[in-house]
Scaffold this motif. Structure first.
Motif, PDB file in Angstrom:
ATOM      1  N   PRO A 399       0.562  -1.322   0.002  1.00 34.87           N
ATOM      2  CA  PRO A 399      -0.049  -0.208   0.259  1.00 34.87           C
ATOM      3  C   PRO A 399       0.999   1.407  -0.650  1.00 34.87           C
ATOM      4  O   PRO A 399       2.025   1.022   0.533  1.00 34.87           O
ATOM      5  CB  PRO A 399      -0.610  -0.783   1.206  1.00 34.87           C
ATOM      6  CG  PRO A 399       0.106  -1.247   2.310  1.00 34.87           C
ATOM      7  CD  PRO A 399       0.753  -1.390   1.592  1.00 34.87           C
ATOM      8  N   GLU A 400       0.530   2.304  -0.456  1.00 37.90           N
ATOM      9  CA  GLU A 400       1.222   3.543  -0.292  1.00 37.90           C
ATOM     10  C   GLU A 400       0.831   4.304   0.905  1.00 37.90           C
ATOM     11  O   GLU A 400       2.148   4.953   0.989  1.00 37.90           O
ATOM     12  CB  GLU A 400       0.668   4.673  -1.321  1.00 37.90           C
ATOM     13  CG  GLU A 400       1.111   6.193  -1.848  1.00 37.90           C
ATOM     14  CD  GLU A 400       0.190   7.229  -2.760  1.00 37.90           C
ATOM     15  OE1 GLU A 400       0.896   7.499  -3.207  1.00 37.90           O
ATOM     16  OE2 GLU A 400      -0.583   6.592  -3.542  1.00 37.90           O
ATOM     17  N   ASP A 401       0.119   4.138   1.324  1.00 37.81           N
ATOM     18  CA  ASP A 401       0.358   5.030   2.494  1.00 37.81           C
ATOM     19  C   ASP A 401       1.133   3.736   3.853  1.00 37.81           C
ATOM     20  O   ASP A 401       0.660   4.143   5.197  1.00 37.81           O
ATOM     21  CB  ASP A 401      -1.012   5.137   3.020  1.00 37.81           C
ATOM     22  CG  ASP A 401      -1.930   3.784   3.527  1.00 37.81           C
ATOM     23  OD1 ASP A 401      -1.656   2.433   3.282  1.00 37.81           O
ATOM     24  OD2 ASP A 401      -3.038   3.838   3.538  1.00 37.81           O
ATOM     25  N   PHE A 402       1.295   2.731   3.460  1.00 40.53           N
ATOM     26  CA  PHE A 402       2.485   1.851   4.677  1.00 40.53           C
ATOM     27  C   PHE A 402       1.517   1.594   5.420  1.00 40.53           C
ATOM     28  O   PHE A 402       2.537   1.462   6.456  1.00 40.53           O
ATOM     29  CB  PHE A 402       3.411   3.203   4.692  1.00 40.53           C
ATOM     30  CG  PHE A 402       4.366   3.409   3.982  1.00 40.53           C
ATOM     31  CD1 PHE A 402       5.265   2.807   3.061  1.00 40.53           C
ATOM     32  CD2 PHE A 402       4.164   4.908   4.385  1.00 40.53           C
ATOM     33  CE1 PHE A 402       6.532   3.391   2.821  1.00 40.53           C
ATOM     34  CE2 PHE A 402       5.114   5.452   3.511  1.00 40.53           C
ATOM     35  CZ  PHE A 402       5.777   4.321   2.084  1.00 40.53           C
ATOM     36  N   SER A 403       0.128   1.881   4.930  1.00 38.97           N
ATOM     37  CA  SER A 403      -0.999   0.625   5.952  1.00 38.97           C
ATOM     38  C   SER A 403      -0.646  -0.860   6.657  1.00 38.97           C
ATOM     39  O   SER A 403      -1.075  -0.929   8.302  1.00 38.97           O
ATOM     40  CB  SER A 403      -2.352   1.037   5.959  1.00 38.97           C
ATOM     41  OG  SER A 403      -2.310   0.154   4.473  1.00 38.97           O
ATOM     42  N   ASN A 404       0.700  -1.628   5.852  1.00 37.28           N
ATOM     43  CA  ASN A 404       0.785  -2.439   6.385  1.00 37.28           C
ATOM     44  C   ASN A 404       1.330  -2.679   7.710  1.00 37.28           C
ATOM     45  O   ASN A 404       2.341  -3.699   8.164  1.00 37.28           O
ATOM     46  CB  ASN A 404       1.074  -3.071   5.233  1.00 37.28           C
ATOM     47  CG  ASN A 404       2.669  -2.532   5.134  1.00 37.28           C
ATOM     48  OD1 ASN A 404       2.674  -1.628   4.289  1.00 37.28           O
ATOM     49  ND2 ASN A 404       4.017  -3.097   4.602  1.00 37.28           N
ATOM     50  N   LEU A 405       2.701  -1.825   8.023  1.00 36.73           N
ATOM     51  CA  LEU A 405       2.711  -1.442   8.829  1.00 36.73           C
ATOM     52  C   LEU A 405       2.465  -1.648  10.472  1.00 36.73           C
ATOM     53  O   LEU A 405       1.170  -0.830  10.403  1.00 36.73           O
ATOM     54  CB  LEU A 405       4.190  -0.701   8.651  1.00 36.73           C
ATOM     55  CG  LEU A 405       4.942  -0.258   7.053  1.00 36.73           C
ATOM     56  CD1 LEU A 405       5.722   0.329   7.117  1.00 36.73           C
ATOM     57  CD2 LEU A 405       5.863  -1.684   7.023  1.00 36.73           C
ATOM     58  N   PRO A 406       3.226  -1.291  11.362  1.00 35.53           N
ATOM     59  CA  PRO A 406       2.956  -1.256  12.484  1.00 35.53           C
ATOM     60  C   PRO A 406       2.461   0.614  12.453  1.00 35.53           C
ATOM     61  O   PRO A 406       3.155   1.220  12.569  1.00 35.53           O
ATOM     62  CB  PRO A 406       3.855  -1.874  13.702  1.00 35.53           C
ATOM     63  CG  PRO A 406       4.451  -3.095  12.762  1.00 35.53           C
ATOM     64  CD  PRO A 406       4.490  -2.735  11.599  1.00 35.53           C
ATOM     65  N   PRO A 407       1.998   1.506  14.172  1.00 35.66           N
ATOM     66  CA  PRO A 407       1.971   2.267  13.769  1.00 35.66           C
ATOM     67  C   PRO A 407       2.478   3.252  14.182  1.00 35.66           C
ATOM     68  O   PRO A 407       2.827   4.351  13.365  1.00 35.66           O
ATOM     69  CB  PRO A 407       0.817   2.673  15.191  1.00 35.66           C
ATOM     70  CG  PRO A 407       0.370   1.675  15.001  1.00 35.66           C
ATOM     71  CD  PRO A 407       0.683   0.037  14.611  1.00 35.66           C
ATOM     72  N   GLU A 408       3.893   2.613  14.986  1.00 37.38           N
ATOM     73  CA  GLU A 408       5.420   3.424  15.110  1.00 37.38           C
ATOM     74  C   GLU A 408       5.955   3.254  13.823  1.00 37.38           C
ATOM     75  O   GLU A 408       7.162   4.454  13.154  1.00 37.38           O
ATOM     76  CB  GLU A 408       5.656   2.662  16.015  1.00 37.38           C
ATOM     77  CG  GLU A 408       7.036   3.387  16.589  1.00 37.38           C
ATOM     78  CD  GLU A 408       7.063   5.317  17.321  1.00 37.38           C
ATOM     79  OE1 GLU A 408       8.025   6.177  17.447  1.00 37.38           O
ATOM     80  OE2 GLU A 408       5.739   5.470  17.928  1.00 37.38           O
ATOM     81  N   GLN A 409       6.200   2.225  13.387  1.00 40.43           N
ATOM     82  CA  GLN A 409       6.840   1.943  11.634  1.00 40.43           C
ATOM     83  C   GLN A 409       6.523   2.787  10.938  1.00 40.43           C
ATOM     84  O   GLN A 409       6.709   3.698   9.593  1.00 40.43           O
ATOM     85  CB  GLN A 409       7.114   0.536  11.744  1.00 40.43           C
ATOM     86  CG  GLN A 409       7.830  -0.020  12.315  1.00 40.43           C
ATOM     87  CD  GLN A 409       9.081   0.092  12.741  1.00 40.43           C
ATOM     88  OE1 GLN A 409      10.002   0.832  12.352  1.00 40.43           O
ATOM     89  NE2 GLN A 409       9.369   0.149  14.648  1.00 40.43           N
ATOM     90  N   ARG A 410       4.952   2.786  10.724  1.00 37.90           N
ATOM     91  CA  ARG A 410       4.024   3.638   9.769  1.00 37.90           C
ATOM     92  C   ARG A 410       4.477   4.931  10.026  1.00 37.90           C
ATOM     93  O   ARG A 410       4.674   5.760   8.549  1.00 37.90           O
ATOM     94  CB  ARG A 410       2.321   3.278   9.709  1.00 37.90           C
ATOM     95  CG  ARG A 410       1.772   4.357   8.287  1.00 37.90           C
ATOM     96  CD  ARG A 410       0.260   3.722   8.690  1.00 37.90           C
ATOM     97  NE  ARG A 410       0.097   4.543   7.999  1.00 37.90           N
ATOM     98  CZ  ARG A 410      -1.731   4.603   7.988  1.00 37.90           C
ATOM     99  NH1 ARG A 410      -2.013   4.739   8.964  1.00 37.90           N
ATOM    100  NH2 ARG A 410      -2.655   5.320   6.733  1.00 37.90           N
TER     101      ARG A 410
END
Length: 617
Positions: A399-410
């Motif tokens: 995903p473009e918004d990095f929503s696959n990452l945990p909150p802090e990493q995103r």
């Protein structure tokens, strides 16, 4: 101490000795040359070694070098480059100050030695010629004396003989006188040549040879002195780079001392912190009160208590209770078991094991608790997005918004993207300012260029700036959403969910803290700070109506009965034949389908017959 006096008769030995001295000098030159080659080779190997361990650009290794220990190692590699450079300096200085100079000196030395020994041989040849002349005059004088003596004896004999005529006697007397005169001439010539030879010999042994030998001695002494100076230069070349090499080593020590283990530990936290809260305590399920049990371990019922039939987990139902009850394919995809499967029963008969084999125990909360929590909470749109995001991750789309990452990493990724866009915007703005200034110059001085020629470029740069600003605003909005500065959805979404909110007034905390993980281990929930949005449960079913079922890659036969009691599993009976849609990936579970039901069963409980053609396709 002079070779001309002490070694006046050692011409040949001196010639051999001086040639040996030149050979020694050439040997030393060869030694230094090989040393320079070794230094160059060593420097090259050091540089290759440092380059080999340098982090590759745009790779994962480059990210690792933010740790102080890796930074110290990188500094060590850079210092090794400087260290190698000093060995190159040694090679260059030895080549220019020793090898080249000595090679030139050897050529001059050979020419000088050649001229001296040429003069010596010339003097030798001259004295040998004089000696031969002396020997020749001496033999002629001796011969003339003997001839004169014989002529005198013949005259006396003829004069004593009374039978010889007076004329013969006179003739003999005249012959004797001629011989005596020739003897006197030979004597004078011999005496003159002897005096000349003695003079030449004296000059040869006391003047010419000493002078030549003295020059050869001085030449040899200069050679010895020069090789000594070269050895000093050899040492000085090494000594000159020692301070710089020492600085390189000091920098390596300084880099080692700069390692901060606490800072590295903090960087690990920043790199891998998810932002989720640890799971809470699991509630006690009281099985002594059957009438109070909302949901059994192997079925789901409507929380409104309207008497609707029970729903097997993984089965298809018309109830709109859970967004992935209707499509068990997504449910099994996103909640496939990660625990080891149970071992097969000790006996082939299902009655050999009381209550049948148990499915893997989940590390998370029981399904009944999860269902109750969902039914008493307000559904959130980000939970549904996380399901689609988990599916997209399964299919390999990021995903473009990095929503696959945990909150802090995103948050970190978004902040990094915003910073990169701001830099690009600043770069484009600088370019626009430069074009504007150039256009002003063209307006003031038309002979320097046409101002209209810059309009197209200026428009293009302005469009790029606008695009970058829109892109930056998009990422800033996502960043603000992560940091809690903006709501996750607008009021319109809240108004659309009003009907469901009226039916479910009770709310719970954000479900992002309860992480769900797909079979590939990627996160499928967004940050806990995202605002709640209520939607109708029926909206979820429409999203999955057109999903294509996974193709079957073979069949399997159940060897034992298995009761699927946990999420993602399916119950099978001994001897039942089913379709295989995903083979065991090493975790001990095989994914199967019965009609429209899909789920996982332990691989050891079934015998699989894969269709090779279907698997290859």
């Amino acid at each position: 101490m002079s070779w001309g006096i002490e070694l006046w008769d050692q011409f040949d030995n001196l010639e051999k000795h001086t040639q040996w001295g030149i050979d020694i000098l050439e040997k030393y030159i060869k030694f230094v040359k090989e040393r320079t080659e070794i230094e160059l080779s060593y420097a090259k190997q050091l540089r290759n070694l440092a380059k080999k361990y340098q982090p590759k650009k745009n790779s994962k290794e480059e990210e690792e070098y933010r740790y102080t220990a890796c930074k110290a190692f990188l500094s060590t590699l850079n210092e090794m480059n400087d260290y190698a450079g000093q060995h190159e300096v040694i090679s260059e200085n030895m080549t220019s100050h020793i090898t080249v100079e000595l090679a030139r000196y050897v050529q001059e030395l050979k020419q000088e030695r050649k001229s001296y020994f040429h003069d010596g041989r010339k003097a030798q040849q001259h004295i040998e010629i004089c000696w031969k002349q002396l020997e020749s005059s001496k033999r002629r004088f001796e011969r003339d004396c003997k001839e004169a003596d014989r002529a005198q004896q013949y005259f006396e004999k003829m004069d004593a003989d009374i039978n010889v005529t007076k004329a013969d006697v006179e003739k003999a007397r005249q012959q004797a006188q001629v011989r005596h005169q020739m003897a006197e001439d030979s004597r004078a010539d011999y005496s003159s040549i002897l005096q000349k030879f003695n003079h030449e010999q004296h000059e040869y042994y006391h003047t010419h040879i000493p002078n030549i030998f003295q020059k050869i001695q001085e030449m040899e002494e200069r050679r010895i002195l020069r090789i000594g100076e070269s050895m000093k230069t050899y040492a000085e070349v090494d000594r000159q780079v020692i301070p710089i090499i020492g600085k390189c080593l000091d920098e390596i020590v300084k880099a080692a001392e700069s390692i901060d283990q606490k800072n590295d530990s903090q960087l690990v936290i920043e790199a891998y912190k998810s932002g989720f809260e640890p799971p809470g305590d699991i509630e006690f399920e009281d099985y002594t009160q059957p009438m109070k049990r909302t949901v059994s371990d192997n079925s789901l019922s409507n929380s409104r208590g309207e008497g609707k039939p029970e729903l097997k987990f993984g089965g298809k139902s018309k109830g709109k209770l859970w967004p992935f009850i209707k499509k068990n394919k997504l449910m099994s995809l996103l909640t496939s078991p990660h625990q080891p499967p149970p071992p097969p029963p000790a006996s082939a008969l299902p009655t050999a094991v009381p209550n049948g084999p148990q499915s893997p125990k989940q590390q998370k909360e029981p399904l009944s608790h999860r269902f109750n929590e969902f039914m008493t909470s307000k559904p959130k749109i980000h939970c549904f997005r996380s399901l689609k995001r988990g599916l997209s991750l399964k299919l390999g789309a990021a995903p473009e918004d990095f929503s696959n990452l945990p909150p802090e990493q995103r948050r970190k990724k978004l902040q990094q993207k915003v910073d990169e866009l701001n830099k690009e915007i600043q770069k484009e703005m600088d370019q626009r300012d430069a074009i504007t200034k150039m256009k002003d110059v063209y307006l003031k001085n038309p002979q320097m260029g046409d101002p209209a020629s810059l309009d197209h470029k200026l428009t293009e740069v302005s469009q790029n700036i606008e695009k970058l600003r829109l892109e930056a605003q998009k990422f800033e909005a996502w960043l603000a959403e992560v940091e809690g500065r903006l709501p996750a959805r607008g009021d319109q979404a809240r108004r659309q969910s009003g009907m469901y909110e009226a039916q479910n007034p009770t709310t719970v905390n954000n479900c992002a803290q309860d992480r769900e993980s797909s079979p590939d281990g990627s996160y499928t929930e967004e940050q806990s700070q995202e605002s709640e949005v209520k939607v109708l449960a029926t909206d979820f079913d429409d999203e999955f109506d057109d999903e294509e079922p996974l193709p079957a890659i073979g069949t399997c036969k159940a060897l034992y009965t298995f009761e699927g009691q946990n999420e993602g599993t399916i119950s099978v009976l001994e001897g039942e034949t089913l379709y295989v849609i995903e083979e065991d990936k090493g975790d001990g579970w095989t994914r199967i389908r019965r009609n429209e039901e899909e789920g996982y069963v332990p691989t050891s409980y079934v015998e699989v017959y894969l269709d090779k053609n279907a698997k290859d396709s």
